[in-house]
Design a protein around this motif. Sequence first.
Motif, mmCIF file in Angstrom:
data_model
loop_
_atom_site.group_PDB
_atom_site.id
_atom_site.type_symbol
_atom_site.label_atom_id
_atom_site.label_comp_id
_atom_site.label_asym_id
_atom_site.label_seq_id
_atom_site.Cartn_x
_atom_site.Cartn_y
_atom_site.Cartn_z
ATOM 1 N N GLY A 42 0.809 -1.212 0.000
ATOM 2 C CA GLY A 42 0.000 0.000 0.000
ATOM 3 C C GLY A 42 0.839 1.256 0.000
ATOM 4 O O GLY A 42 0.486 2.259 -0.632
ATOM 5 N N LEU A 43 1.971 1.224 0.720
ATOM 6 C CA LEU A 43 2.864 2.380 0.757
ATOM 7 C C LEU A 43 3.433 2.672 -0.626
ATOM 8 O O LEU A 43 3.596 3.835 -1.007
ATOM 9 N N VAL A 44 3.705 1.609 -1.381
ATOM 10 C CA VAL A 44 4.147 1.799 -2.766
ATOM 11 C C VAL A 44 3.062 2.515 -3.565
ATOM 12 O O VAL A 44 3.343 3.425 -4.356
ATOM 13 N N ARG A 286 1.549 7.472 7.129
ATOM 14 C CA ARG A 286 1.383 6.200 6.430
ATOM 15 C C ARG A 286 2.549 5.255 6.710
ATOM 16 O O ARG A 286 2.366 4.047 6.869
ATOM 17 N N VAL A 287 3.746 5.795 6.796
ATOM 18 C CA VAL A 287 4.913 4.959 7.103
ATOM 19 C C VAL A 287 4.825 4.429 8.531
ATOM 20 O O VAL A 287 4.998 3.226 8.791
ATOM 21 N N SER A 343 16.834 4.110 8.063
ATOM 22 C CA SER A 343 16.527 3.928 6.641
ATOM 23 C C SER A 343 15.449 4.827 6.065
ATOM 24 O O SER A 343 15.203 4.773 4.857
ATOM 25 N N ILE A 344 14.806 5.675 6.867
ATOM 26 C CA ILE A 344 13.617 6.356 6.375
ATOM 27 C C ILE A 344 13.916 7.341 5.238
ATOM 28 O O ILE A 344 13.134 7.462 4.281
ATOM 29 N N VAL A 363 8.422 11.167 10.474
ATOM 30 C CA VAL A 363 8.255 9.721 10.618
ATOM 31 C C VAL A 363 8.890 9.235 11.920
ATOM 32 O O VAL A 363 8.267 8.508 12.706
ATOM 33 N N VAL A 364 10.140 9.649 12.162
ATOM 34 C CA VAL A 364 10.867 9.186 13.351
ATOM 35 C C VAL A 364 10.152 9.637 14.620
ATOM 36 O O VAL A 364 9.988 8.861 15.578
#
Length: 446
Positions: A42-44, A286-287, A343-344, A363-364
């Motif tokens: 889904g993230l793709v 989302r991530v 890796s984000i 994200v982090v």
Amino acid sequence: MNILRKKIKKVRSGWHAESTLRGRLKNITHLLTGNFASAFIGLVGFALTARALGPADYGLLALSFAYVRGIERFVSFRSWQPLIKYGALALETGDSERLKALFKLGLLIDLATAFLGWGLAVLIVLLAGPLFGISDEMSRLVLIYCAVLPLQVTGMPTAVMRLYGRFKILAYGQVAASSLRTLLCIAGVYLGWGLFEFLVLWMASQICGSINRNLWAFREIRRQGLHDVMRVPLGDIRSRFPGFWSFSFQSNVAPIIQACAFEFDTLLVGYLADPVSAGLYHIAKRVAKIAQQAGEQVQAVLYPDLARAWATQEITEFRKTVNQTGWLLFGFGLFALFTAQLSIEWILRMTAGSEFVAAAPLVVTQFGAVIMLLCSRTLFSALLAMGHEKAALQSILLSGILFLVTALMLLPKIGALGANVAHIVMSSTWFVQMAIAYRRRLTRGS
């Protein structure tokens, strides 16, 4: 002889506990595998959409999605919670008529709240849009997206599949839906689709997912020999299922408050900042949601088991299950945070594009809130199973208020990062309150 019998009983009890744990871990593994695969696929799809539309148009699409999703979670009755609580005992005693009545009641509630959500969503856009200066284009997009709401009937199907342990179907059905949406996104990028086409694509994927889940649920009901579910009389709900409405109301208010934080926060960022910030924030969420959904999937397996254990007064097994699951989720949260830290930036650059690398700090920071939220999920399930939904509700009220105050204070100063910090404050407060409530009630033994 008595000593020998006690030893045999203890050994059998150990075998049963080990077997139960293996079965639970197997179900959790299925759900996590399917969920991660679905989330990454889904993230793709989201990344392809972001790459095709750019930050501005993607921000508009994200705002439409967040608004409809927020209304859905705000109005949704989450009938699966009372259905599992009352259905667990009926399933143990083989009371098929009671089960059929519960499933029918759940479906009627789902349909009523789905149409109520659609009406409310449309009314708010028409009345409040001009007051807050929402553009005509934004209002039109949101009104179109609202068409998914009448078909979001998921409570009863979720209860059926969880009660009968069909976690594998739940898990890999998500993978199929995400794969289809991603393939369509690839086609959209290749064909040069614009904002409207991707809007329709997202709508179609949501509608198909809901229909698919209902079809599997009714198939499972027939497989269990429960026929003519919609013809069974409900009778007096209050006398037949004592406390049903009270439990349903109190157990649903807490998720509604969370919905305001986890869905409407994107709208808040867009309103106090701009659509571009909302788009970056949505990508970050989302991530982080990949890890957050692990807690939801574990709860899917955990809640029916806890409901059965508490109903049969297996307190030792109940306590052991809560402790094992809590530590499991905490360790997973730390691993997810460490992985994201390393890796984000590379992931965002390779998927959404270099324009979205600015979402990396968001994200982090969001993963910090996710760790506390994962631990809280276990305690929330435990309190519901114990029949202390009031304590679960009280624990979320203060944390919800603190989220709103923190977000309003920080968003104008530090932008979208302020919403992430507000999530950390809310999740930490919620966890501490529920941990205290759980310990108190477990000590009392009721």
